[in-house]
Design an enzyme around this catalytic site. Structure first.
Site, PDB file in Angstrom:
ATOM      1  CB  SER A 152      -0.919  -0.003   1.232  1.00 46.58           C
ATOM      2  OG  SER A 152      -1.837  -1.069   1.170  1.00 46.58           O
ATOM      3  CB  ILE A 190      -0.262  -7.826 -12.029  1.00 45.68           C
ATOM      4  CG1 ILE A 190       0.991  -7.162 -11.446  1.00 45.68           C
ATOM      5  CG2 ILE A 190      -0.943  -6.916 -13.045  1.00 45.68           C
ATOM      6  CD1 ILE A 190       0.720  -5.964 -10.539  1.00 45.68           C
ATOM      7  CB  THR A 191      -6.076  -8.260 -11.022  1.00 43.01           C
ATOM      8  OG1 THR A 191      -6.022  -8.425  -9.606  1.00 43.01           O
ATOM      9  CG2 THR A 191      -7.401  -8.810 -11.540  1.00 43.01           C
ATOM     10  N   PRO A 199     -11.261   6.857  -5.797  1.00 45.34           N
ATOM     11  CG  PRO A 199     -12.045   9.030  -5.336  1.00 45.34           C
ATOM     12  CD  PRO A 199     -10.884   8.279  -5.951  1.00 45.34           C
ATOM     13  CD  GLU A 256      -7.955   0.501  -6.933  1.00 46.79           C
ATOM     14  OE1 GLU A 256      -7.364  -0.499  -6.467  1.00 46.79           O
ATOM     15  OE2 GLU A 256      -7.360   1.527  -7.310  1.00 46.79           O
ATOM     16  NE  ARG A 257      -8.330   2.982  -1.792  1.00 46.32           N
ATOM     17  CZ  ARG A 257      -7.341   3.791  -1.438  1.00 46.32           C
ATOM     18  NH1 ARG A 257      -7.600   5.045  -1.112  1.00 46.32           N
ATOM     19  NH2 ARG A 257      -6.098   3.347  -1.423  1.00 46.32           N
ATOM     20  CD  GLN A 269     -34.745 -16.080  20.952  1.00 52.78           C
ATOM     21  OE1 GLN A 269     -33.952 -16.310  21.871  1.00 52.78           O
ATOM     22  NE2 GLN A 269     -35.965 -15.585  21.175  1.00 52.78           N
ATOM     23  CD  GLN A 290     -19.812 -22.078  13.202  1.00 51.07           C
ATOM     24  OE1 GLN A 290     -18.795 -21.893  12.537  1.00 51.07           O
ATOM     25  NE2 GLN A 290     -19.854 -22.904  14.224  1.00 51.07           N
TER      26      GLN A 290
END
Length: 391
Positions: free
Chosen positions: A140, A165-166, A250, A252-253, A289, A346
C-alpha cells in the site's frame, strides 16, 4: 428470490433492463462453468469477447471509441450484484479491474492517438487491461515503488518488477507505475504512469500465482527489463502519476465496496435458503432463535451499509465522491463482507467447508478484499488524517 433482492430506489428502469441482460448472459455462458474454471485456475479468454459484444466491458468509453458513452456507475452496480448471485467472483474481479480501473485512466489521460487505438479493443473485450502498482517489497506504500523509467531520447526505458497483478497473464495493455525521478525532494512528483503493451521486448510475465481464493482469476508477476517506450507511452503528465492514482481511487474503492455488499447479499440469500433445508433436533435450523437473531443482525448491517454505498455511487456519478468517503465505504463494507460470510459458513455446518457449495468458495474469495485496493489499516489512516488534519 427473497426480499433481499427487492428493487432499491438507487435503480431506474434502464438499470434493471441491463440487469436482466446480465442475468441471461450469466445463465447462458457462465453459471455452469464456474467450478470447472476454478479447478482449471483460468477463465477462457474468449469469454471476454462475448461479454464485450454484450456491452458489459466498456462503460465510460465514449461512443467514438466503441463504447456506450455512459458513465453511470449504477449499471456496474447492477452488473456486480448479478455476478455475485451466481458466485462468479473470479470473473467479476477481472472485469472490475479492466472496467472500473484501467478504462477510466485511459479515457481521462490517454493522448488522442492512444485512445483511438486502444479503447475500442478494450471496450469489446478484444484486448484485456491491467494495472501494475504493487511490487514484491511494496504494497500500500506507493511511494516505496522501485520500478524506474529513465529518459532515453524522446522516450523512456522501463526497468523493474510487479506482483499480484490482476489480469496479469492475459493482459494486452498494462498501466505501469514507475519512478521517474530519484530526487528525494521530488516527493509524490517522482512517479509517472506508462502504457506497456503485449509483445514489447523486455516485457515478460512470470508465474501464474496460486491464491487462496479467486482461483480462476489470473494473477501474475510482471517483469520489465530495458523496455523501450516511445513518448506516447507516458500516460498523463510526467511526475503526476501519484496524483492520477489518487484522483481515480474513489472509483476503484467504491467498486470494491459495491462488490462486498453484493457478495454479502448473495451469501445471506444462500444461507436463508439453506437454513430452511437443514434440520436439527426435529426442526428446521431457521426455527431456532439463534438463527433468527443472527440473520436479523447480518441483514440489518448489510442494509445500512448498502444505503451508504448506494449514496456513494450517486455521488461518484456526480463527481462528488471524495477519496476519504470512498475509503470509509471500502473498509467498512469489506470487513462486513468477511464477517458475514464467516457466520454464514457456520450455518452451513460441514457443508460450508465443501467447495461444491458457493458459500465455501466465497469464504476463500472474500479474505483478500480487506487487503487489496488499500488495506483496512490504510483506509483508517486516510480517514484519520483527514479528520485530525495530520500527515
Amino acid at each position: 428470490m427473497s426480499r433481499l433482492y427487492a428493487p432499491r430506489a438507487v435503480f431506474e428502469a434502464e438499470h434493471q433492463e441491463l440487469r436482466a441482460s446480465v442475468r441471461e448472459f450469466l445463465r447462458r455462458e457462465v453459471a455452469a462453468h464456474i467450478e470447472e474454471w476454478e479447478d482449471a485456475g483460468d477463465i477462457p479468454r474468449e469469454l471476454w469477447g462475448r461479454a464485450g459484444k454484450q456491452g458489459f466491458l466498456g462503460f465510460g468509453v465514449p461512443e467514438e471509441h466503441g463504447g456506450p458513452g455512459v458513465a453511470d456507475y449504477r449499471f456496474r452496480l447492477a452488473m456486480i450484484e448479478e455476478f455475485a448471485k451466481v458466485g462468479a467472483t473470479s470473473l467479476a474481479a477481472g472485469f472490475s479491474v479492466h472496467t472500473d480501473i484501467v478504462l477510466p485512466y485511459l479515457v481521462d489521460l490517454a493522448p488522442p492517438e492512444q485512445a483511438e487505438r486502444l479503447l475500442p479493443g478494450l471496450a469489446t473485450g478484444e484486448r484485456i487491461g491491467a494495472i501494475a502498482m504493487t511490487e514484491p517489497g511494496t504494497g500500500s506504500d506507493l511511494q516505496g515503488i522501485r520500478t524506474t523509467a529513465r529518459p532515453d531520447g524522446d522516450g523512456w526505458v522501463l526497468n523493474g518488477s510487479k506482483t499480484f497483478i490482476t489480469n496479469g497473464i492475459h493482459a494486452d495493455v498494462v498501466i505501469v507505475v514507475a519512478r521517474t525521478s530519484d530526487d528525494p525532494a521530488a516527493g509524490s512528483r517522482a512517479f509517472s504512469l506508462f502504457l506497456v503493451e503485449e509483445g514489447m521486448p523486455g516485457f515478460t510475465r512470470g508465474r501464474r500465482l496460486k491464491k487462496v481464493g479467486l482461483k480462476a482469476q489470473d494473477t501474475a508477476e510482471l517483469s520489465f527489463e530495458e523496455v523501450r517506450l516511445g513518448p506516447e507511452a507516458l500516460l498523463g503528465e510526467e511526475g503526476r502519476g501519484l496524483h492520477a492514482l489518487m484522483s481515480h481511487l474513489p472509483m476503484e474503492r467504491i467498486s470494491i465496496a459495491v462488490t462486498a455488499c453484493a457478495g454479502t447479499r448473495a451469501a445471506l440469500e444462500w444461507t436463508i435458503e439453506y437454513v430452511h433445508q437443514r434440520r436439527a433436533f426435529g426442526k428446521e435450523i431457521a426455527e431456532f432463535q439463534n438463527t433468527q437473531f443472527a440473520l436479523a443482525e447480518m441483514v440489518t448491517e448489510l442494509e445500512i451499509t448498502q444505503a451508504y454505498v448506494d449514496e456513494a455511487v450517486l455521488r461518484l456519478n456526480r463527481g462528488e465522491l471524495t477519496a476519504v468517503d470512498a475509503a470509509k465505504a471500502k473498509w467498512w463494507a469489506t470487513e462486513m463482507h468477511k464477517r458475514t460470510v464467516d457466520r454464514c459458513v457456520q450455518f452451513h455446518g460441514g457443508y460450508g467447508f465443501m467447495l461444491e457449495y458457493p458459500i465455501a468458495r466465497a469464504y476463500a474469495d472474500t479474505r483478500v478484499t480487506t487487503i487489496y485496493g488499500g488495506s483496512t489499516e490504510i483506509m483508517k489512516t486516510i480517514i484519520a488524517r483527514d479528520l485530525l488534519g495530520v500527515r
